[in-house]
Design an enzyme around this catalytic site. Structure first.
Site, short mmCIF file in Angstrom:
data_model
loop_
_atom_site.label_atom_id
_atom_site.label_comp_id
_atom_site.label_asym_id
_atom_site.label_seq_id
_atom_site.Cartn_x
_atom_site.Cartn_y
_atom_site.Cartn_z
N CYS A 9 -77.53 73.92 18.84
CA CYS A 9 -77.52 73.75 20.30
C CYS A 9 -78.35 72.49 20.57
O CYS A 9 -79.54 72.55 20.79
CB CYS A 9 -78.16 74.95 20.97
SG CYS A 9 -77.23 76.46 20.74
N GLY B 169 -81.03 66.41 22.66
CA GLY B 169 -81.17 65.75 21.37
C GLY B 169 -82.59 65.43 20.93
O GLY B 169 -82.79 64.77 19.90
N ASP C 62 -68.24 76.19 20.13
CA ASP C 62 -69.05 77.28 20.65
C ASP C 62 -69.93 77.74 19.49
O ASP C 62 -69.42 78.17 18.44
CB ASP C 62 -68.13 78.41 21.13
CG ASP C 62 -68.92 79.57 21.72
OD1 ASP C 62 -70.14 79.71 21.42
OD2 ASP C 62 -68.34 80.35 22.49
N ASP D 239 -82.04 76.10 18.54
CA ASP D 239 -82.93 75.95 19.69
C ASP D 239 -82.14 76.49 20.88
O ASP D 239 -81.41 75.75 21.54
CB ASP D 239 -83.29 74.46 19.84
CG ASP D 239 -84.34 74.22 20.91
OD1 ASP D 239 -85.26 75.05 21.03
OD2 ASP D 239 -84.23 73.21 21.62
N CYS E 170 -87.89 78.18 24.64
CA CYS E 170 -89.06 77.72 25.40
C CYS E 170 -89.37 78.72 26.51
O CYS E 170 -89.71 78.33 27.62
CB CYS E 170 -88.86 76.31 25.92
SG CYS E 170 -87.37 76.13 26.88
C1 LIG Z 1 -82.66 74.57 24.85
S1 LIG Z 1 -81.27 73.58 24.98
C2 LIG Z 1 -81.35 72.62 23.50
C3 LIG Z 1 -82.37 71.51 23.53
C4 LIG Z 1 -82.26 70.57 22.34
N1 LIG Z 1 -82.36 71.29 21.09
C5 LIG Z 1 -83.30 69.47 22.34
O1 LIG Z 1 -84.29 69.57 21.63
O2 LIG Z 1 -83.10 68.49 23.06
C6 LIG Z 1 -79.96 74.68 24.62
C7 LIG Z 1 -78.57 74.05 24.60
O3 LIG Z 1 -77.63 75.03 24.16
C8 LIG Z 1 -76.39 74.75 24.77
N2 LIG Z 1 -75.53 75.94 24.64
C9 LIG Z 1 -75.46 77.02 25.44
N3 LIG Z 1 -74.56 77.90 24.97
C10 LIG Z 1 -74.06 77.36 23.82
C11 LIG Z 1 -73.09 77.79 22.88
N4 LIG Z 1 -72.46 78.97 23.00
N5 LIG Z 1 -72.80 76.99 21.83
C12 LIG Z 1 -73.44 75.81 21.68
N6 LIG Z 1 -74.37 75.34 22.55
C13 LIG Z 1 -74.66 76.12 23.61
C14 LIG Z 1 -76.78 74.40 26.19
O4 LIG Z 1 -75.75 73.67 26.84
C15 LIG Z 1 -78.05 73.57 25.96
O5 LIG Z 1 -77.75 72.21 25.89
#
Ligand SMILES: C[S@@+](CC[C@H](N)C(=O)[O-])C[C@H]1O[C@@H](n2cnc3c(N)ncnc32)[C@H](O)[C@@H]1O
Length: 265
Positions: free
Chosen positions: A64, A68, A118, A136, A192
């Protein structure tokens, strides 16, 4: 100012600077074709990256990934053979692409790939392909309410509805992350939020229903050496299901929960 380097477990290649006061600091603007000098990150966000322990030649999945920040930190800790940055949301994927374009030099562009699956089914499509997986996870992230502008009440109602669905989503993502890692590889689960149902309970549910995986202790490796910089709160469970950084006056990093699970077979 530069943070005095605390030594291990921080690799010397990971350069960190800290603003002398806890202000919201503007980041450098995006300019096509130009690399930016620094990325703004809550220092606690480095902990999941350190727990991942990427080594040269590893195949790494950031399940996820948008926007970035942790992907960039991973690349500062080691030279992986592959870093696959996955993000399902198209707008956030654009944001991720901009981050990568703004910080990653051409010489690394073949190491880093972006995918749009996904995360819940990623582990099926690329089963056992990775040495290290960072999950994350999307979480209730209450800190972001502070910066979400006007109209908070309506958005609050939506957030509360979404929040109820998060533990199921997080559990599915964690199972998928464990399927994507090879036997002997590790998954770091991070959020977080302070929410127990999104942290310890997700880890516990997955451990209780996944044969061939083992919880790893991060206390000696991370919490002890970094206790001067972060306030870790005991979770009241032995062995501890993870580490939880709680923001304090004068030490505003966090919240950040992290847990590491090894796939044995
Ligand atoms: C906490 S943020 C990630 C922050 C990132 N790791 C960083 O350090 O910049 C969680 C991310 O998971 C994505 N997300 C939510 N559901 C998801 C899924 N089923 N599959 C992949 N990504 C997903 C969200 O769109 C979001 O961008």
């Amino acid at each position: 100012s530069s943070i005095p380097h605390p030594g291990p477990p921080l690799p010397p290649s990971l350069q960190c600077f800290i603003h002398p006061s806890p202000v919201r600091y503007p980041g450098p603007p995006h300019r096509r074709g130009q690399l930016k000098p620094c990325y703004l990150l809550n220092a606690a966000s480095l902990l999941p990256v350190l727990a991942l322990g990427v080594e040269e030649g590893d195949r790494v999945l950031d399940l996820c990934s948008a926007p970035g920040g942790k992907a960039l930190a991973i690349l500062q800790t080691a030279d992986p053979a592959l870093l696959c940055c996955n993000e399902m949301d198209p707008h956030r994927r654009d944001w991720l692409a901009k981050t990568l374009e703004s910080f990653i030099p051409q010489s690394l562009s073949r190491t880093v790939t972006v995918s749009n699956q996904d995360g819940r089914i990623f582990g099926q499509s690329e089963a056992g392909m990775y040495d290290k997986v960072l999950l994350d996870a999307p979480c209730s992230n209450d800190r972001s309410w502070l910066f979400s502008g006007p109209g908070g009440e309506q958005r609050g109602a939506v957030r509360l509805r979404e929040r109820a669905r998060l533990p199921t989503l997080q559990t599915q993502l964690l199972r998928s992350a464990l399927a994507a890692v090879r036997p002997g590889g590790v998954v770091v689960y991070s959020t977080c939020t302070l929410s127990r149902s999104e942290n310890q309970e997700v880890v516990e549910a997955v451990l209780n229903t996944s044969p061939g995986v083992e919880l790893q202790d991060l206390e000696e490796e991370l919490a002890l050496p970094l206790q001067e910089h972060f306030t870790f709160t005991p979770l009241g469970h032995t062995p501890s299901l993870g580490l939880l950084v709680v923001p304090q006056q004068g030490q505003t990093w966090g919240p950040m929960f992290l847990s590491r699970i090894k796939r044995i077979h």
